[in-house]
Structures are given as structure tokens and as C-alpha cells.
Design a protein around this motif. Structure first.
Motif, short mmCIF file in Angstrom:
data_model
loop_
_atom_site.label_atom_id
_atom_site.label_comp_id
_atom_site.label_asym_id
_atom_site.label_seq_id
_atom_site.Cartn_x
_atom_site.Cartn_y
_atom_site.Cartn_z
N SER A 1 68.84 64.52 59.76
CA SER A 1 69.46 64.44 61.10
C SER A 1 69.18 63.08 61.73
O SER A 1 69.90 62.64 62.64
CB SER A 1 68.91 65.55 62.00
OG SER A 1 67.55 65.32 62.27
N CYS A 2 68.15 62.44 61.26
CA CYS A 2 67.78 61.13 61.79
C CYS A 2 68.90 60.09 61.61
O CYS A 2 69.02 59.15 62.39
CB CYS A 2 66.50 60.74 61.07
SG CYS A 2 66.21 59.07 60.87
N ILE A 3 69.74 60.30 60.60
CA ILE A 3 70.87 59.39 60.38
C ILE A 3 71.82 59.44 61.58
O ILE A 3 72.39 58.44 62.00
CB ILE A 3 71.61 59.76 59.07
CG1 ILE A 3 70.65 59.57 57.88
CG2 ILE A 3 72.89 58.94 58.89
CD1 ILE A 3 71.26 59.88 56.53
N ARG B 1 57.19 67.85 61.16
CA ARG B 1 57.19 66.48 61.72
C ARG B 1 58.42 66.28 62.61
O ARG B 1 58.37 65.55 63.59
CB ARG B 1 57.23 65.46 60.57
CG ARG B 1 58.53 65.56 59.78
CD ARG B 1 58.61 64.63 58.61
NE ARG B 1 59.86 64.83 57.89
CZ ARG B 1 60.00 64.65 56.59
NH1 ARG B 1 58.97 64.26 55.87
NH2 ARG B 1 61.17 64.83 56.01
N ALA B 2 59.52 66.93 62.22
CA ALA B 2 60.78 66.71 62.93
C ALA B 2 60.68 67.20 64.38
O ALA B 2 61.13 66.52 65.29
CB ALA B 2 61.93 67.39 62.21
N ASP B 3 60.09 68.38 64.60
CA ASP B 3 60.03 68.83 65.99
C ASP B 3 58.89 68.15 66.75
O ASP B 3 59.03 67.84 67.93
CB ASP B 3 60.00 70.36 66.12
CG ASP B 3 58.76 71.03 65.58
OD1 ASP B 3 57.67 70.54 65.82
OD2 ASP B 3 58.89 72.08 64.91
N PHE C 1 66.56 63.20 51.60
CA PHE C 1 67.55 64.19 51.15
C PHE C 1 66.96 65.60 51.24
O PHE C 1 65.92 65.88 50.65
CB PHE C 1 67.95 63.87 49.71
CG PHE C 1 69.20 64.56 49.25
CD1 PHE C 1 70.42 64.31 49.87
CD2 PHE C 1 69.17 65.45 48.20
CE1 PHE C 1 71.58 64.94 49.46
CE2 PHE C 1 70.33 66.10 47.77
CZ PHE C 1 71.54 65.84 48.41
N HIS C 2 67.63 66.48 51.99
CA HIS C 2 67.16 67.86 52.17
C HIS C 2 68.10 68.82 51.44
O HIS C 2 69.29 68.53 51.28
CB HIS C 2 67.22 68.25 53.65
CG HIS C 2 66.31 67.46 54.53
ND1 HIS C 2 64.99 67.75 54.69
CD2 HIS C 2 66.55 66.38 55.31
CE1 HIS C 2 64.45 66.89 55.55
NE2 HIS C 2 65.37 66.05 55.93
N PRO C 3 67.59 70.00 51.07
CA PRO C 3 68.50 70.99 50.47
C PRO C 3 69.41 71.63 51.52
O PRO C 3 69.03 71.74 52.68
CB PRO C 3 67.54 72.05 49.90
CG PRO C 3 66.30 71.92 50.70
CD PRO C 3 66.22 70.49 51.18
N1 UDP Z 1 60.32 61.90 60.77
C1 UDP Z 1 59.06 61.33 60.82
N2 UDP Z 1 58.52 60.87 59.67
C2 UDP Z 1 59.15 60.93 58.47
C3 UDP Z 1 60.43 61.49 58.44
C4 UDP Z 1 60.99 61.99 59.60
O1 UDP Z 1 58.46 61.26 61.89
O2 UDP Z 1 58.57 60.50 57.47
C5 UDP Z 1 60.91 62.45 62.02
C6 UDP Z 1 62.01 61.60 62.60
O3 UDP Z 1 61.96 61.72 63.99
C7 UDP Z 1 63.27 62.27 62.14
C8 UDP Z 1 62.86 63.70 62.19
O4 UDP Z 1 61.51 63.68 61.71
O5 UDP Z 1 64.34 62.03 62.98
C9 UDP Z 1 63.70 64.64 61.37
O6 UDP Z 1 63.73 64.27 60.07
P1 UDP Z 1 63.87 65.24 58.86
O7 UDP Z 1 64.78 64.53 57.91
O8 UDP Z 1 62.52 65.60 58.37
O9 UDP Z 1 64.49 66.62 59.39
P2 UDP Z 1 65.92 67.15 59.83
O10 UDP Z 1 65.97 67.01 61.32
O11 UDP Z 1 67.01 66.41 59.12
O12 UDP Z 1 65.89 68.60 59.42
#
Ligand code: UDP
Length: 375
Positions: free
Chosen positions: A284-286, A11-13, A203-205
Motif C-alpha cells: 500500500s506504500c506505493i 509495522r504497517a499500522d 510483494f505481499h500475497p
Molecule cells: N513499513 C515500514 N518498514 C518496512 C516496510 C513498511 O515501516 O520495512 C511501513 C510503511 O509505512 C508502509 C507500511 O508499513 O507504508 C505498510 O507496508 P506493508 O507493505 O507492510 O503493508 P500493506 O499496507 O501493503 O499491507
């Protein structure tokens, strides 16, 4: 017509590249191919490939790269195998990957070893975990770099990349953030969220902290529970150690102040984020969307230690009392002046470069720009 493959594994990418994919799909000059893999095809993580299906891309290919243990090295090997077979038949002109996970790394390996141009989006960033090693490795394999800002560009040059191959286009999800008009009512109805006020928890590992992830996630969950606030909790990604987090979330099931989801649709997620009292965790969204939207934010643990903007968050260790203390103070958070990104038309910038032919003129034989050698 030039064939362009986009690879998406999470979802993130997808949220970050879909505006670029749509530009390619709508163009008469290019043909879009979408290679969907990774968490998108896992029911545990919300089977988010259904979100991609909603765009009705003409050429979409799905490849399962994991077994039930989600071992990252094996998933990398499997993606190399699957993607290699895919491009052998297709013979694309350009492969576009995003970020810092094993799926873009696999695609970059396959592209570079088969003499196919690889463009990497959001290289040159820092987070402070294994993601950095993956991201920098992808950068070393990619021929074209589409980066966020000047700092990312400089870091890529520090890695020996040629300045001519680096294009600043900003962070493509921010333009969607600005144009998203979905109402809070619609988002809450869709996900059956009845809270008036709420926070978002993600929260991610951290793979290098495997032996403490269980304890960290238990502390995180206990603090959320004791705070007495309402939370929308979103599952972590499938990095090593994710099971510990899912295990601790089991104790939240059925509690009336918690709604737990594997993943929310991006536009819905953004609307809910915009209206949240605060966001807590280590996504990373934070440091991206929440920072941009100026949502109060608590960064827990080390996962985003090095990311730009982390200094403008409340930061705590994964300890219950510290987290609780931060939650009790978060509404008073004093925002520093954050310089908002200037680029809000990333997809158009990408497409303009694509159409100009600049990408295709880049030499597939990379040359290391050695700081020891004066040119
Ligand atoms: N995101 C989304 N739906 C969700 C959670 C996240 O579309 O339920 C998107 C959002 O753009 C966020 C990105 O996924 O900025 C990255 O979030 P995630 O915490 O999954 O991954 P990270 O980049 O921290 O590895």
C-alpha cells in the motif's frame, strides 16, 4: 483519567498510529495502554515489537496470537480471546484500531460486544482484496471513524454509518514523512546498504490467489534478478500464502545486488524510499508514501487494484516479461498531477477531537442510516 487502548499488530499500522499514541501518552487527561500482537511478536517477520519498545510507553502489553502456521482465522479467534481478557480487567473508555487486518477486527468485535467505544482509523478505503472485507467489517463495528478524505467518508455513509461519527483527519503517517530528517547516510549505514542506486521491492500475497502465489512470486524474483539492478527487498506480511514468497526470496540470498530484510524501522524505511530510484511490488506504500513523495512506482498484480492513486502507477501483471519491461521504462515514468493531501497534522486533529469530548459523546448504540428512509 480516561483510559485509551491502542491496538497494533504490524509495522504497517504502528507507523500510522504512533504519532497519535504519543499525543495520548504525553497528555495529563488520558492514560495510554498499548496492546501489541500479531507480526510484531514473530521472529520470522523481524520481531518489530522492539521498535515499539524504543518509545518506552508506560503501559504496554504483548500477546502472541499465532501458531507456527499463522492461520488468519485462528489468529482472529486467539486475538478476540486475548484482547477480551485484557479489557475485562482494564475496562477502558476507548479502543483505537487502525486499518484492515484481523487484529483490529478482533479488537473491534471485543469492544463493540462489551459496550466500549471503538475508534477506527482509515476506514472507507478500497484496495480490492480480502482487506476490503476486513476493513468494512471493522467499520460496521466501530462507533467512531477517523478517515483519510471525503471519499472515504462517503463510502462509510454508503455502508450506513452516521455522518456525525465520521471525522476526516488525513493519513497520520504523512506528517511523519514530512518531519523525518534521518539522513540517507545514516539509514544506509544502519542497514549496511552499500549500493549507490537501488530500488525497493515489497510483494505481499493476495489470499484469493493462493493457487498462483508461488508462480507470481517466482516471476517477481526472476524479473528482479534479470533486471540487473540493486534492490532492497522487504518481507511480506503474514497473510495466507506468505511462505511462497519467502521461499522464492531464498534464491536472492547472497547475491551482491540484493539486501533482504524482514522489516525496516519506519523512519529508515522512509529515508531509503525517498532516495530510491523506484519502488516495485504491491505494498500500500506505493499508493501512499511513494505517491506522495513522487517516487517512480510499479504496481505488480491485483492487490491494490482499487486503491486511489493506482491509476498513477505503472501497472503490470505478475509475469516476468511484463515486470522486466516496466523496470526498463520506469525512469521515464510520466507523472500525472497528483493532488497532494492537504492534511499534515493528523495527530493534532485527532487529539483536539479527543480532548473536545466529541468522541465520548457518540452513542454506542449504532443506527444504520438507511438510504431508503427519508429523515
Ligand atoms: N513499513 C515500514 N518498514 C518496512 C516496510 C513498511 O515501516 O520495512 C511501513 C510503511 O509505512 C508502509 C507500511 O508499513 O507504508 C505498510 O507496508 P506493508 O507493505 O507492510 O503493508 P500493506 O499496507 O501493503 O499491507
Amino acid at each position: 483519567m480516561k483510559k485509551i487502548v491502542f491496538v497494533t499488530g504490524t509495522r504497517a499500522d504502528f507507523s500510522k498510529i504512533k504519532s497519535l499514541m504519543l499525543k495520548v501518552e504525553q497528555s495529563q487527561d488520558f492514560e495510554l495502554f498499548v496492546f501489541v500482537t500479531g507480526m510484531h511478536l514473530s521472529h520470522i517477520f523481524g520481531f518489530t515489537s522492539t521498535e515499539i519498545d524504543k518509545y518506552h510507553f508506560k503501559n504496554i502489553f504483548k500477546y502472541i496470537n499465532f501458531d507456527k502456521y499463522f492461520q488468519m482465522d485462528k489468529a482472529l479467534a486467539s486475538t478476540i480471546d486475548g484482547f477480551s481478557k485484557f479489557i475485562a480487567e482494564l475496562d477502558p473508555d476507548l479502543i483505537v484500531v487502525h486499518g484492515d487486518r484481523i487484529e483490529p477486527l478482533a479488537a473491534a468485535i471485543v469492544g463493540s460486544l462489551n459496550n466500549i467505544l471503538v475508534a477506527h482509523i482509515e476506514g472507507g478505503e478500497l484496495s480490492g482484496t480480502i482487506d476490503d472485507s476486513l476493513r468494512h467489517s471493522i467499520s460496521k463495528l466501530a462507533h467512531i471513524h477517523l478517515v483519510n478524505d471525503e471519499r472515504a467518508k462517503k463510502r462509510l455513509m454508503q455502508l450506513g454509518e452516521d455522518e456525525e461519527s465520521i471525522f476526516i483527519i488525513g493519513s497520520p503517517d504523512l506528517e511523519i514523512l514530512n518531519s523525518n530528517e534521518l539522513s540517507l547516510k545514516a539509514a544506509k549505514e544502519h542497514y549496511e546498504i552499500n549500493f549507490k542506486n537501488y530500488a525497493i521491492a515489497m510483494f505481499h500475497p493476495v489470499t484469493t490467489e493462493l493457487n498462483t502465489i508461488k508462480e507470481q512470486s517466482e516471476n517477481f524474483v526472476l524479473a528482479l534478478k534479470e533486471s540487473g539492478k540493486n534492490y532492497i527487498v522487504i518481507y511480506p506480511n503474514n497473510d495466507l500464502g506468505f511462505e511462497f514468497i519467502l521461499e522464492s526470496y531464498k534464491s536472492l540470498e547472497g547475491l551482491e545486488n540484493f539486501r533482504i530484510f524482514p522489516s525496516l524501522r519506519f523512519e529508515y524505511f522512509i529515508t531509503l524510499l525517498k532516495n530510491a530510484d523506484f519502488i516495485i511490488g504491491n505494498s500500500s506504500c506505493i499508493l501512499k508514501e511513494a505517491l506522495y513523495l513522487q517516487i517512480p512506482r510499479i504496481l505488480v498484480g491485483s492487490r491494490q487494484n482499487k486503491r486511489a492513486g493506482s491509476e498513477d502507477c505503472m501497472r503490470v501483471d505478475s509475469k516476468k516479461e511484463e515486470i522486466l519491461k516496466a523496470i526498463s521504462k520506469v525512469h521515464k515514468m510520466d507523472f500525472k498531477q497528483v493532488s497532494t493531501p492537504q492534511i499534515l497534522n493528523s495527530s493534532q486533529m485527532f487529539f483536539t477531537y479527543l480532548q473536545s469530548g466529541k468522541f465520548f459523546a457518540i452513542n454506542k448504540q449504532k443506527a444504520f442510516k438507511d438510504i431508503l428512509v427519508k429523515e
